[in-house]
Scaffold this active site. Sequence first.
Site, PDB file in Angstrom:
ATOM      1  N   GLY A  12       3.841  -3.123  45.774  1.00 57.54           N
ATOM      2  CA  GLY A  12       2.619  -3.894  46.000  1.00 57.54           C
ATOM      3  C   GLY A  12       2.900  -5.375  45.850  1.00 57.54           C
ATOM      4  O   GLY A  12       4.066  -5.795  45.861  1.00 57.54           O
ATOM      5  N   ASN A  13       1.858  -6.148  45.722  1.00 53.23           N
ATOM      6  CA  ASN A  13       2.049  -7.570  45.463  1.00 53.23           C
ATOM      7  C   ASN A  13       0.932  -8.076  44.558  1.00 53.23           C
ATOM      8  O   ASN A  13       0.031  -7.315  44.202  1.00 53.23           O
ATOM      9  CB  ASN A  13       2.148  -8.360  46.778  1.00 53.23           C
ATOM     10  CG  ASN A  13       0.902  -8.206  47.631  1.00 53.23           C
ATOM     11  OD1 ASN A  13      -0.188  -8.576  47.215  1.00 53.23           O
ATOM     12  ND2 ASN A  13       1.072  -7.609  48.806  1.00 53.23           N
ATOM     13  N   ARG A  14       0.987  -9.334  44.207  1.00 60.84           N
ATOM     14  CA  ARG A  14       0.073  -9.837  43.168  1.00 60.84           C
ATOM     15  C   ARG A  14      -1.282 -10.288  43.718  1.00 60.84           C
ATOM     16  O   ARG A  14      -2.077 -10.872  42.988  1.00 60.84           O
ATOM     17  CB  ARG A  14       0.732 -11.020  42.438  1.00 60.84           C
ATOM     18  CG  ARG A  14       1.962 -10.628  41.671  1.00 60.84           C
ATOM     19  CD  ARG A  14       2.531 -11.847  40.946  1.00 60.84           C
ATOM     20  NE  ARG A  14       3.851 -11.555  40.414  1.00 60.84           N
ATOM     21  CZ  ARG A  14       4.065 -10.901  39.287  1.00 60.84           C
ATOM     22  NH1 ARG A  14       3.044 -10.471  38.571  1.00 60.84           N
ATOM     23  NH2 ARG A  14       5.298 -10.666  38.880  1.00 60.84           N
ATOM     24  N   SER A  15      -1.534 -10.056  44.978  1.00 60.44           N
ATOM     25  CA  SER A  15      -2.815 -10.502  45.540  1.00 60.44           C
ATOM     26  C   SER A  15      -3.984  -9.787  44.867  1.00 60.44           C
ATOM     27  O   SER A  15      -3.936  -8.585  44.631  1.00 60.44           O
ATOM     28  CB  SER A  15      -2.843 -10.211  47.042  1.00 60.44           C
ATOM     29  OG  SER A  15      -4.150 -10.408  47.528  1.00 60.44           O
TER      30      SER A  15
END
Length: 457
Positions: free
Chosen positions: A230-233
């Site tokens: 995933g990512n930190r958005s």
Amino acid sequence: MSERLAGRMIGLGVTGSIAAYKAVELLRLLRSEGADIAVMLTPAATQFVGPLSFRALSRHPIETNVLDLLPDGRIGHIVIADSADAIVVAPATAHWLAAMATGLSGDVVTATCLASSAPVVVAPAMDGDMWTHPATTANVAKLRSFGYAVIDPDVGPLASGQSGIGRLAELPAIVDAVVALLADRSIRASDPAARPPVVAPGRDADLAGRHVVVSAGGTREAIDPVRYIGNRSTGKMGVAVAEAALDRGARVTLIAADVEVTLPAGATVIRVESTADLRGALLRVTHGADGSAGYDALIMAAAVSDFRPLIPAETKLGRTETLTLDLEATPDLLAEIARIAQGLDSEGAVTRDPLQPRPILVGFAAETGSLDRTAEKLRRKRVDLIVANDVAEAGSGFGTDTNRASILAADGARSDLPLQSKRAVADAVLDRVAVALDERDRAAQTDATSEPAREPA
Ligand SMILES: Cc1cc2nc3c(=O)[nH]c(=O)nc-3n(C[C@H](O)[C@H](O)[C@H](O)COP(=O)(O)O)c2cc1C
């Protein structure tokens, strides 16, 4: 063609159907026939479409509450009842037909019809079984016995995903019915003082009547059934864009990947998880079958993973000393939509007509360090605007309430915005989108009027 409703005052009642958004276009059509329109929404209708679009397009206050008075103290529904040449209820729900059939004036649309001697046109829209239910049949018969012109719904795709009877009749058929009803009648109240007051359109309603699609949040790419990349958005930026677009009168579809913030109530939300889901949702909303994108602007604020596991494991991976994942690049979704919009294939060759009207496409680029790559991205993706931000800077990027962004335009213009709230960044982006849409429409009009006259056959 001459304006068939010139000088007329039409009361437009909208009720809580999935087809309520079509009432904005109906308002445009009635106005293009020269009519002055006063809009009434049931409380349920306001859940489907906001009053701002109607106010900006009609230039009258919108009646949403039967107990509210006009700013000048008059009773809104009585003013419409007494000044309207005709009242159109479109879409009319099964519930509204029942309320009207029994004279239950708890909402402003029913109260206005009860208080008026003007002819009434009713265009129902509902699920097929609701339409064929004996209760609805009896209510429709009752309305017809009042002299109301009920336009039967069409057969076609319904909100339930099924196909059948219940689809709101075509809007030109509704307009034609109003024109026919008024053919032999004189104008009832031509004095503007007898009509609802005129309100100046707010500067903030510059997206009224526009459909804006926004993607928000971070995608998740499965490694196995329990793990993902995933990512930190957090979705804050995309949700700020969606909220700002709603406040400026747009109809908003929000494609939400993984988000940590509350989604705005007025948007139509499509939930997605992976880049593949997001691509599917984007392709579905970019239908193009009628030659249009189905939206006016697409703002891709979602943080889309650049890589995904080549083959996600079907069962949970066991613990090992080391693990090597084979990743593949994900497709560039915005570039793909831009190609579809421009009628290009994956090689960039023209294969069909571009979508008309052309949607305005906006990308977001999260960079760390310099923004030099952004201009190249803008060209490669063939989009109108890229909003670039340095996610490594304090107070800017993932999870913060603020952002320092630069907006790069296809014509080479670049504006560096100060560090400000994500909402302010959203409004700065939408300022440019609103201008681009107006320019697009002006250019289309110029093209249409400068087309060479055809030779007589
Ligand atoms: C997503 C959704 C779509 C709906 N669409 C319709 C519709 O097309 N026609 C209808 O009769 N009711 C529809 N309903 C139900 C009405 O919104 C509901 O009966 C409401 O009380 C109607 O209020 P109103 O008649 O005062 O506007 C829908 C409900 C939902 C949740």
